[in-house]
Scaffold this motif. Structure first.
Motif, PDB file in Angstrom:
ATOM      1  N   GLU A  69      13.662  13.399  30.495  1.00  0.00           N
ATOM      2  CA  GLU A  69      13.463  14.352  29.407  1.00  0.00           C
ATOM      3  C   GLU A  69      12.430  13.785  28.429  1.00  0.00           C
ATOM      4  O   GLU A  69      12.207  12.576  28.375  1.00  0.00           O
ATOM      5  CB  GLU A  69      14.788  14.610  28.684  1.00  0.00           C
ATOM      6  CG  GLU A  69      15.871  15.199  29.570  1.00  0.00           C
ATOM      7  CD  GLU A  69      15.547  16.609  30.033  1.00  0.00           C
ATOM      8  OE1 GLU A  69      14.658  17.235  29.435  1.00  0.00           O
ATOM      9  OE2 GLU A  69      16.177  17.075  30.991  1.00  0.00           O
ATOM     10  N   TRP A  70      11.836  14.661  27.628  1.00  0.00           N
ATOM     11  CA  TRP A  70      10.702  14.246  26.785  1.00  0.00           C
ATOM     12  C   TRP A  70      11.083  13.118  25.820  1.00  0.00           C
ATOM     13  O   TRP A  70      10.254  12.261  25.497  1.00  0.00           O
ATOM     14  CB  TRP A  70      10.152  15.438  26.012  1.00  0.00           C
ATOM     15  CG  TRP A  70      11.076  15.989  24.968  1.00  0.00           C
ATOM     16  CD1 TRP A  70      11.985  16.986  25.128  1.00  0.00           C
ATOM     17  CD2 TRP A  70      11.206  15.545  23.613  1.00  0.00           C
ATOM     18  NE1 TRP A  70      12.664  17.201  23.967  1.00  0.00           N
ATOM     19  CE2 TRP A  70      12.210  16.332  23.011  1.00  0.00           C
ATOM     20  CE3 TRP A  70      10.576  14.578  22.840  1.00  0.00           C
ATOM     21  CZ2 TRP A  70      12.597  16.170  21.691  1.00  0.00           C
ATOM     22  CZ3 TRP A  70      10.949  14.408  21.516  1.00  0.00           C
ATOM     23  CH2 TRP A  70      11.951  15.197  20.960  1.00  0.00           C
ATOM     24  N   TYR A  71      12.361  13.113  25.370  1.00  0.00           N
ATOM     25  CA  TYR A  71      12.730  12.089  24.393  1.00  0.00           C
ATOM     26  C   TYR A  71      12.933  10.719  25.039  1.00  0.00           C
ATOM     27  O   TYR A  71      13.212   9.747  24.349  1.00  0.00           O
ATOM     28  CB  TYR A  71      13.995  12.500  23.626  1.00  0.00           C
ATOM     29  CG  TYR A  71      15.064  13.160  24.467  1.00  0.00           C
ATOM     30  CD1 TYR A  71      15.159  14.543  24.516  1.00  0.00           C
ATOM     31  CD2 TYR A  71      15.956  12.404  25.209  1.00  0.00           C
ATOM     32  CE1 TYR A  71      16.134  15.165  25.275  1.00  0.00           C
ATOM     33  CE2 TYR A  71      16.937  13.022  25.970  1.00  0.00           C
ATOM     34  CZ  TYR A  71      17.025  14.401  26.004  1.00  0.00           C
ATOM     35  OH  TYR A  71      17.983  15.006  26.762  1.00  0.00           O
ATOM     36  N   PHE A  72      12.792  10.629  26.356  1.00  0.00           N
ATOM     37  CA  PHE A  72      12.827   9.341  27.036  1.00  0.00           C
ATOM     38  C   PHE A  72      11.451   8.957  27.590  1.00  0.00           C
ATOM     39  O   PHE A  72      11.336   7.990  28.330  1.00  0.00           O
ATOM     40  CB  PHE A  72      13.841   9.359  28.182  1.00  0.00           C
ATOM     41  CG  PHE A  72      15.256   9.167  27.718  1.00  0.00           C
ATOM     42  CD1 PHE A  72      15.583   8.177  26.810  1.00  0.00           C
ATOM     43  CD2 PHE A  72      16.260   9.986  28.192  1.00  0.00           C
ATOM     44  CE1 PHE A  72      16.881   8.008  26.379  1.00  0.00           C
ATOM     45  CE2 PHE A  72      17.560   9.828  27.767  1.00  0.00           C
ATOM     46  CZ  PHE A  72      17.875   8.835  26.862  1.00  0.00           C
ATOM     47  N   PHE A  73      10.421   9.758  27.254  1.00  0.00           N
ATOM     48  CA  PHE A  73       9.078   9.448  27.754  1.00  0.00           C
ATOM     49  C   PHE A  73       8.619   8.059  27.315  1.00  0.00           C
ATOM     50  O   PHE A  73       7.926   7.372  28.065  1.00  0.00           O
ATOM     51  CB  PHE A  73       8.082  10.503  27.258  1.00  0.00           C
ATOM     52  CG  PHE A  73       8.013  11.721  28.132  1.00  0.00           C
ATOM     53  CD1 PHE A  73       8.589  11.740  29.394  1.00  0.00           C
ATOM     54  CD2 PHE A  73       7.373  12.869  27.689  1.00  0.00           C
ATOM     55  CE1 PHE A  73       8.537  12.861  30.195  1.00  0.00           C
ATOM     56  CE2 PHE A  73       7.307  13.996  28.492  1.00  0.00           C
ATOM     57  CZ  PHE A  73       7.891  13.992  29.739  1.00  0.00           C
TER      58      PHE A  73
END
Length: 234
Positions: A69-73
């Protein structure tokens, strides 16, 4: 901050604290009301607008390239930056654990009474640097596209086969250089050209030995390009 300033600050803090409202039930009630409002909005939006579920999961596919997910990029990009693979546990477990421990211990080693950001330059600069680093890594992770790419240098005549290998899901099971699944289902292909003749490589691509799928559907031109590229790896 000298002792006199510290005493004045603590005295003023105690006076303001007596004028304030207690955390329970005042703050708890406000947070609970806001939580109910946000939950109600999300439920109404999901009922009215619907939610994209995406394609149904297929456990048999070997071409799926997982993406966080984007918050783990930022963490995903950090794993791409840190090499060799032996250092991956440090990035996945070591660094986040150290950061969490430092945050948990913050009230114990930061005993200063000052709370104004510009009067706490070390903490403020550290926080800003962390936020900037996370934002930069998140941007890199978002703009890097699918992680199905091979960074190992190759000759120009093998670029077509290299691109097909990278985009066909081969890296989900195999490793080529620093990319792909190290310790995955399939063998490391970094020097496959020194171990297996080109004809045998192409035959494996067409047949799909063991649990490996057949890539006959690529067509003869692409199969030859892939076989040429893999045979060039040494």
């Amino acid at each position: 901050m000298n002792n006199r300033e510290k005493e004045d600050y603590l005295r003023e803090y105690e006076q303001l604290k007596k004028k304030g409202k207690p955390f329970f039930p005042y703050a708890i009630m406000k947070d609970s009301v806001m939580f109910c409002v946000v939950a109600a909005v999300l439920i109404i939006m999901s009922l009215v607008l619907g939610a994209e579920q995406g394609p149904k999961a297929d456990p048999t596919t070997t071409t799926y390239t997982p993406r966080p997910e984007w918050y783990f990029f930022f963490l995903f990009e950090l794993l791409r930056v840190i090499k060799p693979p032996a250092l991956v546990p440090i990035a996945t477990v070591g660094i986040p654990t150290i950061c969490m421990v430092l945050l948990l211990l913050l009230p114990f080693y930061d005993r200063g009474a000052e709370r104004i950001p510009w009067k706490r330059p070390i903490a403020t600069i550290t926080g800003i640097m962390i936020i900037v680093a996370m934002a930069y890594l998140t941007l890199l992770g978002a703009s890097s596209g699918s992680p199905s790419e091979i960074e190992l240098a190759t000759k120009p005549q093998y670029e077509q086969g290299k691109e097909i290998v990278a985009q066909s899901g081969c890296l989900a099971c195999h490793a080529i250089g620093e990319n792909g699944a190290h310790g995955g289902l399939g063998p490391d292909l970094t020097d496959i050209g020194t171990k297996i003749p080109r004809a045998a490589i192409k035959q494996s691509l067409e047949i799909g030995p063991g649990i490996m799928p057949s890539f006959r559907g690529l067509g003869q031109e692409d199969l030859n390009a892939v076989a040429d590229y893999l045979a060039s790896l040494d």
